[in-house]
Design an enzyme around this catalytic site. Sequence first.
Site, short mmCIF file in Angstrom:
data_model
loop_
_atom_site.label_atom_id
_atom_site.label_comp_id
_atom_site.label_asym_id
_atom_site.label_seq_id
_atom_site.Cartn_x
_atom_site.Cartn_y
_atom_site.Cartn_z
N SER A 76 -1.00 -24.09 -83.32
CA SER A 76 -0.37 -25.19 -82.60
C SER A 76 -0.92 -25.35 -81.19
O SER A 76 -0.68 -26.35 -80.55
CB SER A 76 1.15 -24.99 -82.55
OG SER A 76 1.47 -23.90 -81.73
N LYS A 97 4.57 -23.75 -76.08
CA LYS A 97 4.25 -25.17 -75.90
C LYS A 97 3.94 -25.48 -74.44
O LYS A 97 4.27 -24.70 -73.55
CB LYS A 97 5.45 -26.03 -76.32
CG LYS A 97 5.83 -25.94 -77.79
CD LYS A 97 4.93 -26.76 -78.68
CE LYS A 97 5.41 -26.72 -80.12
NZ LYS A 97 5.38 -25.34 -80.69
#
Lengths: 209, 209
Positions: free
Chosen positions: B127, B166
């Site tokens: 990711s 993130k």
Amino acid sequence: MAVSHKRQCILDFIRDFLDERGYAPTVRDIVRGCDISTSSVVQYHLDVLEKEGYIRRDPQVFRSIRLGAGTSGACSVPLMGTIAAGEPLPVPGSDAWQSVPESVLSVAESIVRGRKDVYALKVKGTSMIDALIDDGDIVLMEQASTVADGEMAAVWLKSQQEMTLKRVYREANRIRLQPANRQMKSFYERTGNAEVQGRVIGVIRNIGS
Amino acid sequence: MAVSHKRQCILDFIRDFLDERGYAPTVRDIVRGCDISTSSVVQYHLDVLEKEGYIRRDPQVFRSIRLGAGTSGACSVPLMGTIAAGEPLPVPGSDAWQSVPESVLSVAESIVRGRKDVYALKVKGTSMIDALIDDGDIVLMEQASTVADGEMAAVWLKSQQEMTLKRVYREANRIRLQPANRQMKSFYERTGNAEVQGRVIGVIRNIGS
DNA sequence: ACCCTCTTGATACAATCGTTCTAAACAACA
DNA sequence: TGTTGTTTAGAACGATTGTATCAAGAGGGT
């Protein structure tokens, strides 16, 4: 099984001591550092910690405490310079090799994995960006004179007197050097003109100021 | 000035000794390792090496030799687990923090740069691929409860009981969590539900078998 | 030869430090 | 209470090891 409070304190002290001073504490250092009254108590706890695998020691050897089940190892790796295009670069095994490295990195043994002749280079430019190697990253190299097709390698181009970091593919009687960057093109060299100096075995990046 | 042959030999021996055994050699270890006849000769060379900045020692302290002008430092960093989505994860400062790390990494001081409460996580999944962080990479985290917009951070999502890595952007009264992967979409959380646990300060990758 | 600096040699002192021994305090438990 | 296992104490032994001292060789320059 969890570690008792006092033993946790001893472990923490050892870790801090190691980080701050670069060598392990003696039994008596721990006595002072953990407010313990006598060395035999420390000895006792160290024996338990060793039996449980939290530390290792060599009998009769001063300051031989090491942390962590097998994980301890720090390896010294010389940072030999920058790789981009342009500068020549001495590599391990060559005559110039005993030259003083810019600095000596301490790297986790889990990366070096027992390999010999490991050195580090700072990457200049983004030619390997698609291989997730950025400008300023440090690549760990293993000295090697041949690599498998597709491996990333440091290659010495004799006639250009250049060192470069590319993926290497052998073709008929030439070698293809392919940057890992879609915006750059592969180029080809005569087999004799390209000399593999080492393969990439790891990457270390530093983020922020 | 270059180092003389004998002194280079001593330096090499110290480096090897340190790598193999995890602690520094004594004067007499060096006597044996470098075929020197007596400890006073070693003492003499060590004095010179120290004056020239190649090593450091603490007077009267056994096995206190450390290498390299300032560069020596290895820091112990606990590898606390894997970060992806799913598992909860104790962080430094929390109650569960004294829990035993999976292992203890030894990392160059140049990466940690004196920061406290640094820990490491193994990344699962791709990711963060556009931020040059691959599946299997190890990220070094600094404990932090707030980060600047756009910084990469480990975020704890309370209601989902998830930890995730993130880029973080604060918006009106929500937080945008943006993967560094063009194929994944950002998503949004209530400010109260997202708790920043730490920021990424480094990446370590291991290539090959 | 002479002087100078760098290097080697042998020995010895004294502080440091791992280890051992013995005994006692403490806790859990039947 | 008695028993057992863990932890704390105090002291001492002896090996390890940093350092000091004094002496001498090696090489270079004048």
